[in-house]
Structure formats: C-alpha cells, structure tokens
Scaffold this motif. Structure first.
Motif, PDB file in Angstrom:
ATOM      1  N   THR A  16     -85.417  48.424 -62.517  1.00 25.59           N
ATOM      2  CA  THR A  16     -85.626  48.900 -63.836  1.00 25.59           C
ATOM      3  C   THR A  16     -84.574  49.399 -64.460  1.00 25.59           C
ATOM      4  OG1 THR A  16     -87.937  49.536 -62.885  1.00 25.59           O
ATOM      5  CG2 THR A  16     -87.134  50.597 -64.911  1.00 25.59           C
ATOM      6  N   THR A  75     -87.106  54.611 -59.793  1.00 24.58           N
ATOM      7  CA  THR A  75     -87.726  55.157 -60.886  1.00 24.58           C
ATOM      8  C   THR A  75     -89.118  56.075 -60.491  1.00 24.58           C
ATOM      9  OG1 THR A  75     -88.700  52.902 -61.476  1.00 24.58           O
ATOM     10  CG2 THR A  75     -86.687  53.730 -62.578  1.00 24.58           C
ATOM     11  N   GLN A 104     -89.955  55.686 -52.559  1.00 22.92           N
ATOM     12  CA  GLN A 104     -88.791  55.111 -52.159  1.00 22.92           C
ATOM     13  C   GLN A 104     -87.740  56.185 -52.667  1.00 22.92           C
ATOM     14  OE1 GLN A 104     -87.541  51.029 -52.859  1.00 22.92           O
ATOM     15  NE2 GLN A 104     -85.727  51.221 -51.425  1.00 22.92           N
ATOM     16  N   ARG A 144     -78.710  54.455 -65.648  1.00 25.19           N
ATOM     17  CA  ARG A 144     -78.215  53.423 -65.033  1.00 25.19           C
ATOM     18  C   ARG A 144     -77.409  52.718 -66.017  1.00 25.19           C
ATOM     19  NH1 ARG A 144     -83.724  51.603 -61.629  1.00 25.19           N
ATOM     20  NH2 ARG A 144     -83.539  53.333 -60.210  1.00 25.19           N
ATOM     21  N   ASP A 182     -93.713  50.164 -57.567  1.00 26.14           N
ATOM     22  CA  ASP A 182     -93.908  49.111 -58.482  1.00 26.14           C
ATOM     23  C   ASP A 182     -95.124  48.188 -58.174  1.00 26.14           C
ATOM     24  OD1 ASP A 182     -91.217  50.240 -58.456  1.00 26.14           O
ATOM     25  OD2 ASP A 182     -90.699  48.655 -59.996  1.00 26.14           O
ATOM     26  N   ALA A 230     -82.242  43.800 -57.646  1.00 27.06           N
ATOM     27  CA  ALA A 230     -83.095  44.616 -56.697  1.00 27.06           C
ATOM     28  C   ALA A 230     -84.478  45.055 -57.354  1.00 27.06           C
ATOM     29  CB  ALA A 230     -82.467  45.901 -56.143  1.00 27.06           C
ATOM     30  N   GLY A 231     -85.021  44.205 -58.137  1.00 24.23           N
ATOM     31  CA  GLY A 231     -86.170  44.591 -58.850  1.00 24.23           C
ATOM     32  C   GLY A 231     -85.716  45.912 -59.634  1.00 24.23           C
ATOM     33  N   ASN A 248     -81.973  45.614 -52.111  1.00 29.95           N
ATOM     34  CA  ASN A 248     -82.523  46.366 -50.910  1.00 29.95           C
ATOM     35  C   ASN A 248     -83.700  45.310 -50.574  1.00 29.95           C
ATOM     36  OD1 ASN A 248     -84.905  48.410 -50.522  1.00 29.95           O
ATOM     37  ND2 ASN A 248     -83.208  48.739 -49.261  1.00 29.95           N
TER      38      ASN A 248
HETATM   39  N1  ARG Z   1     -87.884  49.353 -60.010  1.00 32.67           N
HETATM   40  C1  ARG Z   1     -87.805  50.614 -59.185  1.00 32.67           C
HETATM   41  C2  ARG Z   1     -86.354  51.044 -59.613  1.00 32.67           C
HETATM   42  O1  ARG Z   1     -85.589  50.402 -60.399  1.00 32.67           O
HETATM   43  C3  ARG Z   1     -87.772  50.337 -57.995  1.00 32.67           C
HETATM   44  C4  ARG Z   1     -86.959  49.251 -57.293  1.00 32.67           C
HETATM   45  C5  ARG Z   1     -86.876  49.106 -55.898  1.00 32.67           C
HETATM   46  N2  ARG Z   1     -86.334  48.102 -55.344  1.00 32.67           N
HETATM   47  C6  ARG Z   1     -85.719  47.814 -54.228  1.00 32.67           C
HETATM   48  N3  ARG Z   1     -85.131  46.522 -53.956  1.00 32.67           N
HETATM   49  N4  ARG Z   1     -86.063  48.411 -53.154  1.00 32.67           N
HETATM   50  O2  ARG Z   1     -86.098  51.926 -59.544  1.00 32.67           O
END
Ligand code: ARG
Length: 295
Positions: A140, A188, A184, A145, A231, A137-138, A79
């Motif tokens: 966590t 997390t 968002q 998951r 984050d 996607a960053g 994302n």
């Molecule tokens: N680190 C958080 C999670 O895993 C937010 C990741 C949102 N990443 C993104 N690409 N929008 O839930």
C-alpha cells in the motif's frame, strides 16, 4: 494517513459516542487516498508510447543509466506469504498476481525476474539499500513509505478485512474494542490497528504483530488472538483454506498497491512506471488479476 483504515471502519459503526469525529476522519482518509491515486487516470491518454518498450525491449531501455542489482536481472523484493498476490509453490517457486505482473515487466524490459523473498518489514530497506531493484508486495502506498521510495502509479486496490472465527461474539468493528488482534508486522493493518483509540485504532497493547499473515491466522485458529486484520484478498484466501473462519462485513477505505523503486534510480522508475501504465491500458493487469481473483 494513519487514521485511514480504522477510522474508516469505525465511521461505519459509530456506536462509540464519537460521532462528531466521523466527518473529519473520513475527510482525511479521502484526501490521503487521492494523493496516492493521482496519476492513475492521466495514464490512459499517453499510455501508447509506453508500448514501445515491449516491441524493442532491450533497445528502448537505456541500460546505461538504469541501475540494476545484477545485469540482465530484475530483483523483486517481496514477502511471499500473501496470496493471491504472492505465495510460494510446493516446488520452491513463486506464484501470484505480483509475480505475474513483475515477470511481464521484466521480460518487456529484456530482463529476467528474480524473486527476493523476505520479511515484509525488510522489503523497503532492501530496495533503498540497493539489494533489490523493486519493492512489490501488495504494498500500500502511504506518505511514510513515499519518503523512502518512489511509487509507480497503482495497479490494484485493496481494503482491510477482519477475520474472526465463525462462532466468535465479534460481529462488528465495535466489538473489537478490548479484544486481542493479530496482524502482520510492518503492514498498514498493523500500523492502523495498533494506533491509539482516539486515532481510530485499538491500542498497541491489544495488537500482536506476527511475522506473516499465515502465522497471524494460525494464532487466531489457536485462540491466541480474537481477530486478524489483513488485506481483503489474502483474508479471503486464508478463510477459504481454513475451516471455521469468516470475514466481518465492514466498510473500509480503499488502499492502493504500487511498485516502489529507489529514489536515485529514476531511469528504472520511468521504465517500470511506463510498463505499469501500458499493462493497465492494454488489459494485461486486469487479465492477471481475473486469473487469480474470481468473484
Ligand atoms: N497492503 C499492506 C501493506 O502494504 C500489506 C502488505 C503485505 N504484503 C505481503 N506481501 N506480505 O502494508
């Protein structure tokens, strides 16, 4: 696990008369993060063997059992509204830490990276259902998951941050009680913030899920919410890009980012996981992170 983030910050400013819970909350959080982190130290001892992949890329990876959405391509579900990990460029391309790491992994495996940009809440299902090869996607790592995907060892750490407007009367985590919070969807940050107060959250009724971080920050600028939880690195990027915002000083527990791969794609998992080990050990990942995050 759910308790992790907000319990962590609440523990930092325990003015709620819940002090007795503080010990158990931090206990459960450290347990949670260590399970996600296991493996990260073991890597360095055997990482050298992974290096073979870069020298003889296509022959090292047995193309036979490694399932790919498209031959010769590595499809990354992400994302791209999460700077500095992934964002779009003006010319319609993608940039960021995850993009650079994934490009390197793909090329070491003799593949070309294809970025599949989608809602964050679709990233896991896209890989599970075989529409994309990797989830990056960053993201966590958490227990929920891990039921759906296998995660490589982690390549970055994060904490959750709270963004408020500079003139806000919210000065600490305790001040967030009863305020409107934006996050968002599927993150997390949302999962933890929308949890019940007794679990360290702020209650679902107080938290709005936005399609992406940028939309949540816009809602904050327009006064539709009083704070955004996201984050820390995206938080810094959004605060730098928009006047009048600031980040609260908080003590969050750490989260770990890793790449998710379908459970029935062991060969791809092994190839990508050894790449991550190698790129951590030879300093490539650190170099990429330092390029985007300047302290
Ligand atoms: N680190 C958080 C999670 O895993 C937010 C990741 C949102 N990443 C993104 N690409 N929008 O839930």
């Amino acid at each position: 696990m759910k308790k992790k983030l907000i319990a962590g910050i609440l523990a930092a400013g325990m003015a709620l008369g819940l002090a007795a819970c503080g010990g158990s909350a931090s206990g459960s959080s450290s347990e949670a993060s260590s399970s996600a982190a296991s493996g990260s130290t073991a890597a360095s001892t055997e990482g050298v063997s992974g290096a073979a992949a870069s020298t003889s890329a296509s022959s090292t990876v047995s193309a036979g059992d490694m399932k790919l959405v498209e031959p010769g391509k590595l499809h990354m579900a992400t994302n791209a509204s999460f700077p500095p990990y992934e964002s779009t460029t003006d010319d319609g391309g993608f940039t960021g830490i995850d993009i650079d790491i994934a490009t390197k992994i793909a090329s070491d495996l003799g593949l070309e990276l294809v970025v599949d940009d989608m809602d964050f809440s679709s990233v896991i299902t896209s890989v599970q259902s075989g529409k994309s090869d990797i989830a990056m996607a960053g993201m966590t790592v958490n227990e929920e998951r891990q039921k759906n995907l296998d995660f490589t060892e982690s390549y970055a750490n994060s904490i959750q941050s709270v963004i408020v407007s500079k003139d806000s009367d919210i000065k600490s985590i305790d001040d967030l009680k009863g305020k409107k919070i934006g996050c968002q969807e599927g993150t997390t940050g949302y999962i933890d913030a929308s949890d019940t107060e007794e679990n360290g959250g702020f209650g679902e009724e107080n938290v709005t899920a936005y399609q992406d971080g940028a939309t949540a920050v816009n809602a904050l600028m327009q006064g539709k919410v009083d704070a955004v939880i996201i984050d820390n690195e995206p938080a810094k990027a959004y605060v730098a890009a928009n006047d009048g915002l600031t980040i609260l000083d908080t003590n969050y527990d750490e989260e770990e980012y890793a790449i998710g791969i379908a459970k029935d794609n062991k060969a791809l998992y092994d190839a990508v996981n050894s790449e991550i080990k190698k790129l951590k050990e030879d300093g490539t990942i650190k170099g990429i992170i330092d390029k985007y995050i300047k302290e």
